[in-house]
Write a protein that holds these residues in place. Structure first.
Motif, PDB file in Angstrom:
ATOM      1  N   SER A 104     101.158  71.831   7.934  1.00  0.00           N
ATOM      2  CA  SER A 104     102.475  72.509   8.111  1.00  0.00           C
ATOM      3  C   SER A 104     103.348  72.867   7.433  1.00  0.00           C
ATOM      4  O   SER A 104     104.483  73.364   7.566  1.00  0.00           O
ATOM      5  N   GLY A 105     103.239  72.650   5.898  1.00  0.00           N
ATOM      6  CA  GLY A 105     103.869  72.886   5.134  1.00  0.00           C
ATOM      7  C   GLY A 105     105.063  71.638   4.648  1.00  0.00           C
ATOM      8  O   GLY A 105     106.182  72.147   4.207  1.00  0.00           O
ATOM      9  N   GLY A 106     104.858  70.423   5.028  1.00  0.00           N
ATOM     10  CA  GLY A 106     105.448  69.506   4.935  1.00  0.00           C
ATOM     11  C   GLY A 106     105.241  68.297   5.894  1.00  0.00           C
ATOM     12  O   GLY A 106     104.108  68.299   6.432  1.00  0.00           O
ATOM     13  N   LYS A 107     106.052  67.193   5.558  1.00  0.00           N
ATOM     14  CA  LYS A 107     105.710  65.777   6.140  1.00  0.00           C
ATOM     15  C   LYS A 107     106.242  66.029   7.812  1.00  0.00           C
ATOM     16  O   LYS A 107     105.565  65.057   8.710  1.00  0.00           O
ATOM     17  N   ARG A 108     106.941  66.709   8.247  1.00  0.00           N
ATOM     18  CA  ARG A 108     107.628  66.634   9.421  1.00  0.00           C
ATOM     19  C   ARG A 108     106.709  66.597  10.614  1.00  0.00           C
ATOM     20  O   ARG A 108     106.786  65.746  11.391  1.00  0.00           O
ATOM     21  N   GLN A 109     105.599  67.421  10.714  1.00  0.00           N
ATOM     22  CA  GLN A 109     104.868  67.649  11.647  1.00  0.00           C
ATOM     23  C   GLN A 109     103.971  66.164  11.682  1.00  0.00           C
ATOM     24  O   GLN A 109     103.518  65.655  12.608  1.00  0.00           O
ATOM     25  N   ALA A 110     103.549  65.714  10.669  1.00  0.00           N
ATOM     26  CA  ALA A 110     102.711  64.395  10.525  1.00  0.00           C
ATOM     27  C   ALA A 110     103.648  63.574  10.985  1.00  0.00           C
ATOM     28  O   ALA A 110     103.188  62.313  11.646  1.00  0.00           O
ATOM     29  N   TYR A 111     104.803  63.243  10.536  1.00  0.00           N
ATOM     30  CA  TYR A 111     105.677  62.291  10.838  1.00  0.00           C
ATOM     31  C   TYR A 111     106.141  62.197  12.649  1.00  0.00           C
ATOM     32  O   TYR A 111     105.734  61.309  13.242  1.00  0.00           O
ATOM     33  N   PHE A 133     101.130  49.126  10.941  1.00  0.00           N
ATOM     34  CA  PHE A 133     101.941  49.903  10.284  1.00  0.00           C
ATOM     35  C   PHE A 133     101.598  51.330  10.151  1.00  0.00           C
ATOM     36  O   PHE A 133     100.576  51.916  10.939  1.00  0.00           O
ATOM     37  N   SER A 134     102.392  52.291   9.405  1.00  0.00           N
ATOM     38  CA  SER A 134     102.088  53.784   9.476  1.00  0.00           C
ATOM     39  C   SER A 134     102.290  54.144   7.778  1.00  0.00           C
ATOM     40  O   SER A 134     102.973  53.512   7.219  1.00  0.00           O
ATOM     41  N   GLU A 135     101.550  55.282   7.495  1.00  0.00           N
ATOM     42  CA  GLU A 135     101.758  55.763   6.230  1.00  0.00           C
ATOM     43  C   GLU A 135     101.565  57.325   6.258  1.00  0.00           C
ATOM     44  O   GLU A 135     100.630  57.559   7.180  1.00  0.00           O
ATOM     45  N   THR A 136     102.582  57.895   5.639  1.00  0.00           N
ATOM     46  CA  THR A 136     102.303  59.685   5.447  1.00  0.00           C
ATOM     47  C   THR A 136     102.345  60.040   4.116  1.00  0.00           C
ATOM     48  O   THR A 136     103.149  59.464   3.372  1.00  0.00           O
ATOM     49  N   ARG A 137     101.256  60.599   3.641  1.00  0.00           N
ATOM     50  CA  ARG A 137     101.078  61.367   2.271  1.00  0.00           C
ATOM     51  C   ARG A 137     100.610  62.621   2.285  1.00  0.00           C
ATOM     52  O   ARG A 137      99.947  63.217   3.165  1.00  0.00           O
ATOM     53  N   GLN A 138     100.883  63.051   1.183  1.00  0.00           N
ATOM     54  CA  GLN A 138     100.215  64.581   0.751  1.00  0.00           C
ATOM     55  C   GLN A 138      98.877  64.103   0.009  1.00  0.00           C
ATOM     56  O   GLN A 138      98.725  63.406  -0.727  1.00  0.00           O
ATOM     57  N   ASP A 139      97.732  64.876   0.658  1.00  0.00           N
ATOM     58  CA  ASP A 139      96.587  64.787   0.178  1.00  0.00           C
ATOM     59  C   ASP A 139      96.466  65.531  -1.047  1.00  0.00           C
ATOM     60  O   ASP A 139      97.183  66.319  -1.538  1.00  0.00           O
ATOM     61  N   PRO A 140      95.291  65.323  -1.945  1.00  0.00           N
ATOM     62  CA  PRO A 140      95.119  65.742  -3.461  1.00  0.00           C
ATOM     63  C   PRO A 140      94.888  67.405  -3.231  1.00  0.00           C
ATOM     64  O   PRO A 140      95.394  68.150  -4.381  1.00  0.00           O
ATOM     65  N   ASP A 141      94.656  67.913  -2.051  1.00  0.00           N
ATOM     66  CA  ASP A 141      94.556  69.429  -2.161  1.00  0.00           C
ATOM     67  C   ASP A 141      95.983  70.168  -2.102  1.00  0.00           C
ATOM     68  O   ASP A 141      95.854  71.302  -2.183  1.00  0.00           O
ATOM     69  N   GLY A 142      97.016  69.515  -1.682  1.00  0.00           N
ATOM     70  CA  GLY A 142      98.231  69.946  -1.942  1.00  0.00           C
ATOM     71  C   GLY A 142      98.941  70.530  -0.935  1.00  0.00           C
ATOM     72  O   GLY A 142      99.847  70.954  -0.658  1.00  0.00           O
ATOM     73  N   GLU A 143      97.923  70.894   0.163  1.00  0.00           N
ATOM     74  CA  GLU A 143      98.262  71.462   1.674  1.00  0.00           C
ATOM     75  C   GLU A 143      98.272  70.627   2.641  1.00  0.00           C
ATOM     76  O   GLU A 143      98.715  70.796   3.491  1.00  0.00           O
ATOM     77  N   THR A 144      97.373  69.415   2.699  1.00  0.00           N
ATOM     78  CA  THR A 144      97.302  68.629   3.761  1.00  0.00           C
ATOM     79  C   THR A 144      98.136  67.546   3.623  1.00  0.00           C
ATOM     80  O   THR A 144      98.156  66.874   2.579  1.00  0.00           O
ATOM     81  N   TYR A 145      98.713  67.320   4.898  1.00  0.00           N
ATOM     82  CA  TYR A 145      99.505  65.894   5.038  1.00  0.00           C
ATOM     83  C   TYR A 145      98.820  65.043   5.745  1.00  0.00           C
ATOM     84  O   TYR A 145      98.242  65.427   6.872  1.00  0.00           O
ATOM     85  N   HIS A 146      98.790  63.751   5.410  1.00  0.00           N
ATOM     86  CA  HIS A 146      97.565  62.719   6.119  1.00  0.00           C
ATOM     87  C   HIS A 146      98.736  61.505   6.553  1.00  0.00           C
ATOM     88  O   HIS A 146      99.161  60.999   5.705  1.00  0.00           O
ATOM     89  N   GLY A 147      98.681  61.212   7.855  1.00  0.00           N
ATOM     90  CA  GLY A 147      99.342  60.183   8.309  1.00  0.00           C
ATOM     91  C   GLY A 147      98.202  59.205   8.770  1.00  0.00           C
ATOM     92  O   GLY A 147      96.888  59.504   9.321  1.00  0.00           O
ATOM     93  N   VAL A 148      98.465  57.895   8.708  1.00  0.00           N
ATOM     94  CA  VAL A 148      97.683  56.675   8.880  1.00  0.00           C
ATOM     95  C   VAL A 148      98.473  55.901   9.863  1.00  0.00           C
ATOM     96  O   VAL A 148      99.671  55.605   9.300  1.00  0.00           O
TER      97      VAL A 148
END
Length: 141
Positions: free
Chosen positions: A75-82, A111-126
């Protein structure tokens, strides 16, 4: 044949996530997967890694489960993943799911973690949970 505690726990987690109208709306449809289909639309949630450890005592059988859920967003940022990680936390933390052939003693957020994937467009929440289960016969006794 008894169902494994691992599968029964995963099934209960899936039902809780898939049964949430709020999560389905946030995802834009029912997009909770064990294994996402090729070309799955974003955002989506996958039920990922699961580790099981013996949690038996001298008199009781038991298992400790570490279950990892993944959130995928573009979605162009971490907000949706959060927001998706938070919805999962609301749906699962301290739930008392009914499991087939097993009893869920507890299900706790770790725990949880959110980061940008190496592709530069995918945000990944764990999001990781710890669960303890016992065979249903042990609880009924």
């Amino acid at each position: 044949m008894a169902e494994s505690a691992e599968w029964s726990l995963q099934s209960a987690i899936y039902q809780a996530l898939a049964g949430s109208a709020e999560l389905t709306a946030q995802l834009g449809g029912l997009r909770v997967y064990d294994h996402p289909p090729q070309g799955a639309a974003y955002p989506f949630v996958t039920i990922g890694e699961s580790s099981v450890f013996d949690w038996s005592t001298g008199t009781e059988d038991g298992a400790e489960h570490l279950v990892t859920l993944h959130v995928w967003s573009r979605s162009g940022g971490k907000r949706q993943a959060y927001a998706l990680v938070e919805r999962i936390r609301e749906l699962l933390s301290d739930q008392a799911f009914s499991l087939n052939d097993h009893a869920l003693i507890n299900l706790r957020y770790q725990f949880s973690e959110t980061r940008q994937d190496p592709d530069g467009e995918t945000y990944h929440g764990v999001v990781r949970y710890r669960a303890v289960t016992e065979p249903a016969a042990a609880v009924a006794a």
